[in-house]
Design a protein around this motif. Structure first.
Motif, short mmCIF file in Angstrom:
data_model
loop_
_atom_site.label_atom_id
_atom_site.label_comp_id
_atom_site.label_asym_id
_atom_site.label_seq_id
_atom_site.Cartn_x
_atom_site.Cartn_y
_atom_site.Cartn_z
N ASN A 77 9.39 5.50 11.97
CA ASN A 77 9.21 5.42 13.43
C ASN A 77 7.75 5.38 13.87
OD1 ASN A 77 11.97 5.47 13.86
ND2 ASN A 77 12.05 7.68 14.02
N LYS A 78 6.90 6.14 13.16
CA LYS A 78 5.50 6.24 13.56
C LYS A 78 4.61 5.98 12.36
CE LYS A 78 6.17 9.59 17.33
NZ LYS A 78 5.78 10.92 17.85
N GLU A 79 3.50 5.34 12.63
CA GLU A 79 2.50 5.07 11.60
C GLU A 79 1.83 6.38 11.20
OE1 GLU A 79 -1.19 1.88 11.20
OE2 GLU A 79 -0.66 2.72 13.14
N ILE A 80 1.74 6.62 9.90
CA ILE A 80 1.14 7.85 9.40
C ILE A 80 0.65 7.58 7.98
CG2 ILE A 80 3.36 8.73 8.53
CD1 ILE A 80 2.42 11.54 9.16
N GLU A 81 -0.50 8.16 7.60
CA GLU A 81 -1.02 7.96 6.25
C GLU A 81 0.00 8.43 5.21
OE1 GLU A 81 -2.68 9.62 8.59
OE2 GLU A 81 -4.75 8.90 8.76
N ALA A 82 0.18 7.64 4.17
CA ALA A 82 1.06 7.94 3.04
C ALA A 82 2.54 7.88 3.39
CB ALA A 82 0.72 9.28 2.40
N PHE A 83 2.85 7.63 4.68
CA PHE A 83 4.23 7.39 5.10
C PHE A 83 5.11 8.60 4.81
CE2 PHE A 83 2.36 3.47 3.08
CZ PHE A 83 1.61 3.14 4.19
N THR A 134 0.82 -1.21 0.00
CA THR A 134 0.00 0.00 0.00
C THR A 134 0.86 1.26 0.00
OG1 THR A 134 -1.69 1.24 1.18
CG2 THR A 134 -0.17 -0.05 2.53
N SER A 135 0.38 2.27 -0.71
CA SER A 135 1.13 3.52 -0.77
C SER A 135 0.62 4.55 0.23
CB SER A 135 1.04 4.12 -2.19
OG SER A 135 -0.31 4.30 -2.57
N GLY A 136 -0.36 4.16 1.06
CA GLY A 136 -0.82 5.16 2.01
C GLY A 136 -1.73 4.70 3.13
N ILE A 137 -2.27 3.46 3.04
CA ILE A 137 -3.21 2.99 4.05
C ILE A 137 -2.46 2.59 5.32
CG2 ILE A 137 -4.99 1.28 4.58
CD1 ILE A 137 -5.49 1.07 1.53
N MET A 138 -3.02 2.95 6.45
CA MET A 138 -2.39 2.66 7.74
C MET A 138 -2.38 1.15 7.98
SD MET A 138 -1.88 5.68 9.55
CE MET A 138 -2.57 5.88 11.19
N PRO A 139 -1.24 0.59 8.38
CA PRO A 139 -1.19 -0.85 8.63
C PRO A 139 -2.12 -1.30 9.76
CG PRO A 139 0.85 0.25 9.30
CD PRO A 139 0.08 1.22 8.51
#
Length: 496
Positions: free
Chosen positions: A180-186, A116-121
């Motif tokens: 380090n932190k989960e974020i939309e679109a990384f 995925t290019s942007g969905i939160m895991p």
């Protein structure tokens, strides 16, 4: 275990097919599941482009190509796989459902990555029984060439999973970076989105067209980014005072009304038609596969240039390529030869690819030297001058080379090289190599070379170690009965 032993790819589009190619060319068997009726053709075309690109990328011997098997279900695909890569379309419900099915059928220890290019895991692992082994492994297209994968864990992902994923990507030439932190679109897509959004406004407001915008990127900061990224580039811009001075000088610009980043452009039909029309005018004369091949050639060229950076130690993606090649050479089989066999040793098999030819379609001059250099390197590995030997401060340096071009090597020609030891002593190695056309067995070129054994730390010639000399003597004794090759001792311009 730090190596992937078997992979499964769920989804075989542009990204999934390229993931499969990356695995296969690293010698890893792949099970592929994609219900698309033309999945076999699409993945086959991606793999063909990847093989073409790798032929340009490295002369290091790749491992035997993995086996690609198309299967009829997710359950069948994941059997025996220790890395499973999901690359289905970007819809949360679809991805979550597929990943849940993977989780139910796969080994509990298998790693499950999502492209995925942007969905939160966290959203994707919601219904899993073993969510600790699921993470985002977001690559960049083409996956088989661009080495980065952003590794992002969800709320239930184990930290050890991300470390294991990073370690398993390294042997296939990829760099996993843990976010380090989960974020939309990384990270990467957030940066791209900012540039993309600003670009859409520039087109909408008729500041420039798509070709001009692309020219601005590729002829300027795009090249800087390719080798040094953003912050290191700006550190240089700060001069001797570094980043602190840069921020002081250019920081106030951030409050100026230069950008429309917070104002989303309306992609109405008029703007879509405008952008599509300009894009067709810019690139529409070329088909998608041709554009992919041009892109691959350019990327290979950039990576080769970066490989020679920092005094030959490599820089950025070039350093990663150099490290990957070292691992390929270290794991490569030595040329199979009977040291008592009185024949020149067959060292290298290769093919003339698109990056090796000139405007006439013939192999360029410096590529002959490259093949001869790789041939002498192959001989050195055979006598024990491997990476460990070099790391310990000893090596052979080529001090003289005489190349004769006897024929023509053309695009697509299969070639092989042989090497014969003419003479040697404790410091010197005198060899004669020949490149042959594999179809006709006719010689294409020869090279006579003198190599000198050196202590690289002391920068002086020294005797080779006894075990190396012993291997040289074994080959030299076998070659002593061979006829002296035609061309030995010739000078430039000497009549035949």
């Amino acid at each position: 275990m730090t190596k992937i032993t078997k992979a499964a790819c769920i989804g075989g589009g542009v990204i999934g097919g390229a993931w499969a190619a990356r695995f296969l060319l690293a010698g890893i068997d792949v099970n592929m599941f994609d219900p698309h009726p033309e999945a076999t053709r699409i993945v086959g075309e991606v793999l063909a482009n990847a093989e073409r690109a790798y032929a340009m990328l490295t002369m290091a011997p790749l491992p035997p190509k993995g086996k690609l098997t198309f299967v009829k279900s997710i359950e069948e695909a994941v059997q025996g796989a220790d890395w499973i890569q999901e690359s289905v379309p970007e819809r949360v419900e679809l991805k979550r459902n597929v990943i849940t099915q993977i989780d139910a059928a796969a080994s509990p220890t298998a790693l499950i990555g999502s492209s995925t290019s942007g969905i939160m895991p966290t959203d994707l692992q919601r219904d899993m029984k073993h969510p600790e082994r699921m993470f985002v492994a977001h690559p960049y297209n083409p996956v088989y060439l661009l080495p980065l994968a952003e590794l992002v864990g969800g709320e239930k992902t184990a930290k050890a999973t991300l470390q294991e994923a990073k370690a398993k990507l390294a042997p296939i030439g990829m760099k996993g970076v843990i976010i380090n932190k989960e974020i939309e679109a990384f990270v990467g897509d957030r940066l791209l989105e900012a540039v993309w959004r600003e670009g859409l406004w520039l087109i909408k407001d008729d500041i420039c067209d798509t070709e001009t915008l692309d020219d601005v990127i590729r002829y300027s900061f795009g090249m800087r980014w390719a080798q040094m990224g953003m912050f290191e580039t700006y550190r240089i811009a700060g001069g001797e005072a570094g980043m602190r001075h840069f921020l002081a000088q250019f920081g106030p610009c951030l409050s100026w009304p230069w950008t429309k980043l917070m104002d989303v452009v309306d992609l109405d039909d008029e703007l879509v038609d405008k952008i599509a029309g300009q894009s067709d005018a810019q690139s529409g004369a070329r088909g998608i596969r041709e554009l992919e091949r041009i892109r691959d050639e350019n990327l290979v060229g950039i990576m080769h240039a970066l490989k020679s950076g920092d005094g030959g130690k490599g820089w950025g993606a070039g350093k990663l390529l150099a490290d990957f090649e070292q691992s390929l050479w270290a794991n490569a089989e030595k040329p199979k030869t009977d040291l008592g066999d009185a024949q020149p040793i067959r060292i290298l098999d290769t093919k003339v690819n698109a990056a090796w030819v000139d405007y006439n379609g013939h192999m360029t001059e410096h590529r002959y030297l490259q093949v001869f250099g790789d041939t002498s390197d192959g001989l050195l590995r055979l006598i024990g001058v491997d990476l460990d030997y070099v790391k310990n401060g000893h090596s052979y340096y080529t001090v003289e080379t005489h190349i004769r071009n006897l024929g023509e090597a053309k695009l697509g020609d299969a070639l092989y090289s042989t090497c014969q030891i003419l003479s040697h002593d404790e410091k010197r190695l005198h060899i004669f190599s020949t490149i042959y056309n594999a179809a006709s067995n006719e010689p294409v070129a020869t090279a006579e070379q003198m190599l000198l054994h050196v202590d690289s730390k002391a920068s002086k010639a020294v005797p080779a170690l006894p075990e190396v000399i012993a291997r040289v003597e074994a080959i030299a004794q076998a070659h002593a009965g061979l006829a002296k090759p035609e061309g030995v001792g010739r000078s430039v311009g000497q009549k035949r």
